[in-house]
Write an enzyme that holds these catalytic residues in place. Structure first.
Site, PDB file in Angstrom:
ATOM      1  N   CYS A 146      55.600  87.366  50.827  1.00 18.13           N
ATOM      2  CA  CYS A 146      55.794  88.775  50.728  1.00 18.13           C
ATOM      3  C   CYS A 146      57.384  89.107  51.010  1.00 18.13           C
ATOM      4  O   CYS A 146      58.322  88.627  50.798  1.00 18.13           O
ATOM      5  CB  CYS A 146      55.092  89.564  51.132  1.00 18.13           C
ATOM      6  SG  CYS A 146      55.087  91.436  50.268  1.00 18.13           S
ATOM      7  N   GLU A 162      47.334  84.828  52.422  1.00 18.57           N
ATOM      8  CA  GLU A 162      46.732  84.898  53.978  1.00 18.57           C
ATOM      9  C   GLU A 162      45.355  86.193  53.753  1.00 18.57           C
ATOM     10  O   GLU A 162      44.569  86.000  54.626  1.00 18.57           O
ATOM     11  CB  GLU A 162      47.546  85.320  55.094  1.00 18.57           C
ATOM     12  CG  GLU A 162      48.036  87.007  55.360  1.00 18.57           C
ATOM     13  CD  GLU A 162      48.793  87.566  54.102  1.00 18.57           C
ATOM     14  OE1 GLU A 162      49.220  86.713  53.290  1.00 18.57           O
ATOM     15  OE2 GLU A 162      49.081  88.539  54.237  1.00 18.57           O
ATOM     16  N   HIS A 218      49.802  87.653  48.547  1.00 18.70           N
ATOM     17  CA  HIS A 218      49.406  87.462  49.863  1.00 18.70           C
ATOM     18  C   HIS A 218      48.236  86.615  50.265  1.00 18.70           C
ATOM     19  O   HIS A 218      47.056  86.782  50.213  1.00 18.70           O
ATOM     20  CB  HIS A 218      48.894  88.728  50.626  1.00 18.70           C
ATOM     21  CG  HIS A 218      50.076  89.607  50.833  1.00 18.70           C
ATOM     22  ND1 HIS A 218      50.649  89.704  52.138  1.00 18.70           N
ATOM     23  CD2 HIS A 218      50.919  90.391  50.198  1.00 18.70           C
ATOM     24  CE1 HIS A 218      51.636  90.493  52.154  1.00 18.70           C
ATOM     25  NE2 HIS A 218      51.620  91.223  50.859  1.00 18.70           N
TER      26      HIS A 218
END
Ligand code: MN
Length: 244
Positions: free
Chosen positions: A115, A220, A218
């Site tokens: 990001c 994660e 994202h």
């Protein structure tokens, strides 16, 4: 093989109420920590510092750099005045992240950038950003979703000869999307490896010798329940382990 140390770029969070209102705390979102551990690495939070020598020293002990998300980049870093659509900026963190990126590249450390981190890498390489989606006339997809963080909402088409495609074993992935800025001009030494259906750049890869994988979405957050997001972390962590 011992586990590699993965430096995760940190941010500040400011207490907005209580005894310590206005107090600054160093932090990263726990999803980065969890994702690195699940992929076989040892995460180390690299706290924000304005001292260049401290940044260099802490990174010199790491086996890889994970650039986390956060603030908008200050537009003067890519030669633009701030427009009406810009969000919260923190120029000192830009300096910190730029120094981390340049230092990691000098040290030959593998880099995974997410990001804001993906945008940082692009600007460090001389690229630019759309300060807000409204300034890209081709953009029609909702990239700033208001769903659960891990929920995948839009399709990403991936170049078939990219490392990204090889890692996940597919040329398409539905990802989450939590950004209002995007890549405009692509920096030197980077190639576009994935786009949303409106052409928005969703991944970049370094063309040099260093491992450099950048994602606008994202992974994660997605890795909590998405195998392919887990594979992106595993590929990065395993590369760091081999380079130790
Ligand atoms: Mn998106």
């Amino acid at each position: 093989m011992s586990k590699p140390l993965i430096g995760v770029s940190g941010s500040h969070i400011v207490d907005d109420h209580g005894t310590f209102a206005g107090y600054h705390r160093s932090y990263v979102n726990d999803d980065y920590i969890r994702s690195v551990i699940e992929a076989g690495g040892v995460p180390v939070i690299l706290p924000f510092s304005s001292q260049d020598s401290v940044v260099w020293e802490m990174l010199s002990h790491m086996d890889g750099l994970l650039l986390s998300g956060g603030h908008d980049l200050y537009p003067l870093t890519y030669g633009e005045e701030p427009l009406q659509g810009i969000g919260a900026v923190w120029p000192e963190r830009d300096h910190f992240d730029f120094l981390l990126t340049r230092t990691a590249e000098k040290l030959g450390l593998p880099i995974m950038a997410i990001c804001r981190g993906h945008q940082v890498v692009n600007v460090v390489h001389g690229g630019s950003l759309y300060q807000d989606l409204r300034y890209d006339k081709n953009c029609y997809i909702k990239h700033s979703q208001n769903q659960d963080p891990a929920t995948a909402t839009h399709t990403v088409d991936i170049e078939k000869d990219s490392r990204f495609a090889k890692i996940i074993g597919a040329t398409s992935l539905v990802t989450n999307s939590h950004h209002h800025q995007t890549i405009k001009a692509v920096g030197k030494g980077l190639k576009v490896t994935a786009r949303a259906k409106d052409g928005t750049i969703e991944a970049l890869e370094g063309t040099g010798r260093n491992y450099l994988q950048c994602y606008q979405f994202h992974p994660e957050m997605m890795s909590i329940n998405n195998k392919q997001a887990q594979l992106l972390f595993r590929d990065f962590v395993q590369t760091c382990a081999r380079k130790r």
